[in-house]
Design a protein around this motif. Structure first.
Motif, PDB file in Angstrom:
ATOM      1  N   PRO A  77       3.170   6.361  -3.970  1.00 43.24           N
ATOM      2  CA  PRO A  77       3.168   5.691  -5.278  1.00 43.24           C
ATOM      3  C   PRO A  77       3.444   6.680  -6.411  1.00 43.24           C
ATOM      4  CG  PRO A  77       0.924   6.023  -4.548  1.00 43.24           C
ATOM      5  CD  PRO A  77       1.802   6.475  -3.418  1.00 43.24           C
ATOM      6  N   ARG A  78       4.081   6.172  -7.425  1.00 39.90           N
ATOM      7  CA  ARG A  78       4.437   6.996  -8.590  1.00 39.90           C
ATOM      8  C   ARG A  78       3.214   7.696  -9.169  1.00 39.90           C
ATOM      9  NH1 ARG A  78       3.591   4.724 -13.476  1.00 39.90           N
ATOM     10  NH2 ARG A  78       4.596   5.632 -15.310  1.00 39.90           N
ATOM     11  N   LYS A  79       2.080   6.987  -9.213  1.00 35.51           N
ATOM     12  CA  LYS A  79       0.889   7.546  -9.854  1.00 35.51           C
ATOM     13  C   LYS A  79       0.391   8.803  -9.139  1.00 35.51           C
ATOM     14  CE  LYS A  79      -1.850   4.086  -7.416  1.00 35.51           C
ATOM     15  NZ  LYS A  79      -2.567   2.818  -7.550  1.00 35.51           N
ATOM     16  N   LYS A  80       0.694   8.911  -7.861  1.00 32.15           N
ATOM     17  CA  LYS A  80       0.259  10.084  -7.100  1.00 32.15           C
ATOM     18  C   LYS A  80       1.030  11.322  -7.545  1.00 32.15           C
ATOM     19  CE  LYS A  80      -1.450   9.128  -2.924  1.00 32.15           C
ATOM     20  NZ  LYS A  80      -1.399   8.614  -1.563  1.00 32.15           N
ATOM     21  N   GLN A  85       2.523  21.264   4.022  1.00 30.33           N
ATOM     22  CA  GLN A  85       3.187  19.981   4.220  1.00 30.33           C
ATOM     23  C   GLN A  85       4.275  20.026   5.292  1.00 30.33           C
ATOM     24  OE1 GLN A  85       2.556  16.838   2.737  1.00 30.33           O
ATOM     25  NE2 GLN A  85       0.680  17.922   2.270  1.00 30.33           N
ATOM     26  N   ASP A 112       0.854  -1.186   0.000  1.00 27.67           N
ATOM     27  CA  ASP A 112       0.000   0.000   0.000  1.00 27.67           C
ATOM     28  C   ASP A 112       0.893   1.241   0.000  1.00 27.67           C
ATOM     29  OD1 ASP A 112      -2.309   1.434  -0.040  1.00 27.67           O
ATOM     30  OD2 ASP A 112      -2.704   1.317   2.096  1.00 27.67           O
ATOM     31  N   TRP A 170       8.348  17.980  -8.365  1.00 28.06           N
ATOM     32  CA  TRP A 170       9.274  17.340  -9.307  1.00 28.06           C
ATOM     33  C   TRP A 170      10.642  18.017  -9.257  1.00 28.06           C
ATOM     34  CZ3 TRP A 170       5.578  17.665 -14.159  1.00 28.06           C
ATOM     35  CH2 TRP A 170       4.441  16.864 -13.917  1.00 28.06           C
ATOM     36  N   ALA A 187       3.817  19.301  -9.872  1.00 26.83           N
ATOM     37  CA  ALA A 187       5.025  19.728 -10.603  1.00 26.83           C
ATOM     38  C   ALA A 187       6.047  20.419  -9.706  1.00 26.83           C
ATOM     39  CB  ALA A 187       4.634  20.639 -11.764  1.00 26.83           C
ATOM     40  N   ARG A 220       2.334  11.791 -10.651  1.00 30.43           N
ATOM     41  CA  ARG A 220       2.290  12.074 -12.090  1.00 30.43           C
ATOM     42  C   ARG A 220       1.301  13.195 -12.432  1.00 30.43           C
ATOM     43  NH1 ARG A 220       3.789   8.756 -16.286  1.00 30.43           N
ATOM     44  NH2 ARG A 220       1.698   8.786 -17.152  1.00 30.43           N
ATOM     45  N   ASN A 221       0.391  13.492 -11.511  1.00 26.90           N
ATOM     46  CA  ASN A 221      -0.544  14.581 -11.742  1.00 26.90           C
ATOM     47  C   ASN A 221       0.253  15.885 -11.824  1.00 26.90           C
ATOM     48  OD1 ASN A 221      -2.515  16.695 -11.295  1.00 26.90           O
ATOM     49  ND2 ASN A 221      -3.900  15.093 -10.577  1.00 26.90           N
ATOM     50  N   PRO A 222       0.010  16.713 -12.863  1.00 22.63           N
ATOM     51  CA  PRO A 222       0.827  17.935 -13.013  1.00 22.63           C
ATOM     52  C   PRO A 222       0.734  18.904 -11.838  1.00 22.63           C
ATOM     53  CG  PRO A 222      -0.947  17.831 -14.667  1.00 22.63           C
ATOM     54  CD  PRO A 222      -0.896  16.498 -13.987  1.00 22.63           C
ATOM     55  N   ARG A 223      -0.308  18.761 -10.992  1.00 25.31           N
ATOM     56  CA  ARG A 223      -0.383  19.659  -9.833  1.00 25.31           C
ATOM     57  C   ARG A 223       0.763  19.399  -8.860  1.00 25.31           C
ATOM     58  NH1 ARG A 223      -3.072  18.223  -4.974  1.00 25.31           N
ATOM     59  NH2 ARG A 223      -3.725  20.387  -4.818  1.00 25.31           N
ATOM     60  N   TYR A 279       1.073   3.641  10.468  1.00 24.57           N
ATOM     61  CA  TYR A 279       0.234   4.827  10.270  1.00 24.57           C
ATOM     62  C   TYR A 279      -0.540   5.136  11.558  1.00 24.57           C
ATOM     63  CZ  TYR A 279      -3.773   1.696   9.212  1.00 24.57           C
ATOM     64  OH  TYR A 279      -4.769   0.752   9.257  1.00 24.57           O
ATOM     65  N   ARG A 322       2.453   0.168   6.630  1.00 23.52           N
ATOM     66  CA  ARG A 322       1.251  -0.573   7.014  1.00 23.52           C
ATOM     67  C   ARG A 322       1.129  -0.762   8.520  1.00 23.52           C
ATOM     68  NH1 ARG A 322       1.841  -5.659   3.174  1.00 23.52           N
ATOM     69  NH2 ARG A 322       4.025  -5.027   3.357  1.00 23.52           N
TER      70      ARG A 322
END
Lengths: 491, 190
Positions: A90-93, A144, A86, A103, A100, A95-98, A176, A173
């Protein structure tokens, strides 16, 4: 031709030949040790010369394409593990341009941002190659900023986030906040400390129908003459499950075939595929761990120069010369980087290395097999440790199934998949970071707070848990305080 | 697990269809705004259906299962916002043709607060003008994006209860029908 003309020509020719050979080795086939740019990390050294396993971008493609391809190949082998964990980042989180802005500081879309191979001088535990305070990149500013969001974190240094037993980048896991609160009141030791799945697995079931005995053995006469082997098989789980000698040593011979046919199809040392036919889950997980990763299905096979565009026009002798050197299918003890006993250094790792299919004692693979190779302080300290004492009691029939703690209980624990219990042979699945062990193993017997403290105490781990932890991870107290403070604010 | 797989399969099928429609629409010269509106309608419909017909029905009206942020540990339903984010992350994992997010000026998880100037402006606009959308353009990571912000309403009592009772929620007086946040859709303009 004067020497001062010949020499430059020879130099140019030699350079062209050398570059050509290097390019051929790199892209077509051949020995590539010299192309390794630095010692590889962790377990990757086992597959060091299967370069295409990781470097999947076409030759001479750009840096961006190479980085994307690397990212893809990392996930080929580690993707399932991250999903099961879990993954907190994750990478997919990302990739959203928001995202950036992040990055720029720590590009979490790419594995290679934090894990760069061939950099032994900067590689830390977990194959991490960024500074230990990497969390500061994203969690020190604005919303953050963890130091303002959590008053308990105000004075903490960022290099302690992932090193003090509180957080991991990927797998949290057991760490948290809500999980900490839920398990805050557990005693250090459960009143009935039993590893539940081990107990279910080791509790003797009803006698199996179709069990075989000594007189049922089907094997060539020379084999049957060995009373020891015969006795061992007759007392083994295989005989109890109705697996005759031919089941493993002559699997292709039809049932009821005459002895002559059995003899003709007999294999003295059955290959791994025979074990795999019945022990599929064990076999699959073996290839995911360090012991068997050379058999992982995503490891690139040796190259076939004749199949390449260049190789197709080259003479057969040249493509044969260019062929990749044969690769070892099994890891050997001598190749390991962990401290190992030197006497079995050429021992290769397959099923039979730890398991003796003819013996009654299945417990050997849980302890004796491990310590016959591993020679680090933690392994050496197991004998006589509290866990070992419990294991001996269970093995001696003086304690209930599942109460003993062997090496395998923690490092290759029983897991349940679709209602079936089997031994996960991926020892890495419960290690590095060691907090991965808390939920599937430690919590069956110990409270969360004790388990976190114990795993954070390096000396206690090294000494194989003799005594109680000297370290204390304050996460649970902080999580409770935060929950209470949120409740107070609410009311 | 089977239940979760079913949801995700449906979600994936919807996402794939939306991606194809979006890609074709942009290729055919449909204005970015219309493409964003179409995507939003799919997302909004899926979100509302999951919230009303699954979460509200099975956890409040006829309680047979719970809904939990830690749905895997608790063997519960994922929160509607989690369902939405799983879809957004699945899209992000598979394509760069568009992206979307569920954000709020009052997020339970701070990372779901406005992160860019346009997000802040858009979320404030849809909160102040219920029922109206916000459109704009912004540059992120060296690329220009068309961005649309749509209001996200509290469509069921379950939404309100969860947000008002969560210990990390910065706002605890939501009522059904309130704008709780916004859905941000982005399309690269290259």
């Amino acid at each position: 031709m004067p020497p001062r003309t010949i020499l430059p020509i020879c130099w140019v020719l030699a350079t062209v030949v050398a570059v050509g050979m290097a390019a051929a080795w790199m892209t077509v086939g051949g020995h590539r040790e010299m192309l390794l740019t630095g010692e590889m990390s962790g377990a990757h050294h086992q597959i060091g010369l299967a370069c295409e396993t990781c470097h999947a971008a076409p030759a001479f493609s750009g840096a961006a394409a190479a980085r994307k391809a690397l990212n893809r190949t990392c996930r080929n082998c580690h993707g399932d593990e991250l999903q099961a964990a879990d993954d907190s980042h994750p990478r997919k989180k990302f990739r959203n341009p928001r995202m950036a802005a992040y990055w720029e500081v720590l590009d979490a879309r790419f594995c290679t941002t934090c894990h760069v191979e061939h950099r032994p001088e900067t590689t830390r535990k977990g194959a991490v190659t960024v500074a230990a305070d990497f969390c500061v990149a994203c969690h020190a500013e604005g919303d953050q900023d963890i130091r303002t969001a959590r008053p308990s974190h105000a004075g903490l240094a960022f290099d302690t986030c992932a090193s003090a037993g509180c957080h991991n980048y990927h797998d949290n896991r057991a760490l948290y906040a809500d999980f900490l609160v839920k398990h805050a009141d557990q005693p250090w030791l459960d009143p009935v400390p039993v590893h539940a799945l081990s107990a279910r697995h080791r509790t003797p079931g009803p006698p199996q129908t179709g069990s075989l005995g000594r007189s049922d053995a089907l094997a060539p006469a020379a084999v049957l003459a060995d009373a020891t082997v015969l006795d061992h098989w007759a007392g083994s789980g295989h005989a109890a499950a109705g697996i005759n000698c031919t089941g493993c040593h002559a699997p292709d011979v039809a049932s009821g075939a005459p002895l002559a046919e059995i003899g003709a199809g007999w294999t003295a040392v059955p290959p791994l595929t025979v074990c795999r036919d019945c022990h599929r889950a064990e076999s699959e997980t073996f290839a995911l761990g360090r012991h068997g990763m050379r058999q992982h299905p995503r490891i690139a096979p040796p190259r076939d120069p004749a199949a390449t565009r260049i190789g197709a026009v080259l003479p057969e002798a040249v493509t044969a010369w260019l062929a990749d050197p044969p690769r070892a299918v099994h890891m050997t003890v001598g190749e390991a980087r962990l401290p190992m006993r030197s006497d079995p250094s050429d021992l290769s790792l397959d099923c039979g290395t730890c398991h003796r299919p003819h013996t009654v004692d299945t417990g050997r693979a849980s302890v004796e097999a491990c310590v016959s190779c591993h020679d680090d302080t933690h392994s050496r300290s197991y004998a006589g440790s509290p866990h070992h004492v419990l294991w001996q009691a269970e093995q001696g029939g003086k304690a209930a199934p599942g109460t003993g703690v062997s090496c395998a209980t923690c490092h290759m624990p029983k897991v349940e998949r679709r209602g079936k219990i089997f031994t996960s042979h991926n020892q890495n699945d419960r290690l590095r970071p060691n907090e991965k062990m808390i939920r599937p193993v430690c919590l069956d017997c110990h409270g969360l707070g004790f388990a976190m403290d114990a795993l954070a105490d390096a000396d206690l781990v090294t000494g194989n848990f003799r005594g109680k932890p000297a370290a204390h991870v304050e996460s649970i107290e902080w999580a409770l305080r935060h929950a209470a403070s949120a409740r107070n604010t609410e009311h | 697990m089977k239940r979760k797989s079913g949801f995700l399969t449906t979600l994936a099928a919807g996402t794939a269809a939306a991606t194809i429609v979006a890609a074709n629409a942009i290729a055919d010269g449909v204005p970015y705004r219309d493409v964003a509106d179409m995507l939003y309608r799919v997302m909004s419909a899926d979100r509302e259906v999951y919230t009303r017909m699954v979460v509200q029905r099975l956890t409040v009206d006829h309680p047979v299962i719970t809904v939990s942020e830690h749905f895997q540990d608790d063997l519960a339903l994922p929160l509607p916002s989690q369902m939405f984010r799983f879809g957004a992350e699945t899209v992000a994992d598979g394509t760069g043709d568009f992206s979307y997010s569920l954000l709020s000026l009052h997020p339970i998880n701070k990372k779901n607060g406005p992160g860019t100037g346009l997000e802040k402006e858009g979320l404030e606009y849809v909160a102040d003008h219920p029922g109206r959308n916000f459109y704009g353009e912004e540059e992120l990571g060296g690329e220009d994006y068309f961005a649309a912000v749509y209001p996200d309403f509290a469509v069921a009592q379950a939404c309100v209860m969860c947000h008002n009772n969560h210990p990390d929620s910065p706002r605890t007086d939501f009522q059904v029908g309130d704008v709780m946040g916004g859905i941000v859709v982005r399309i690269p303009m290259d």
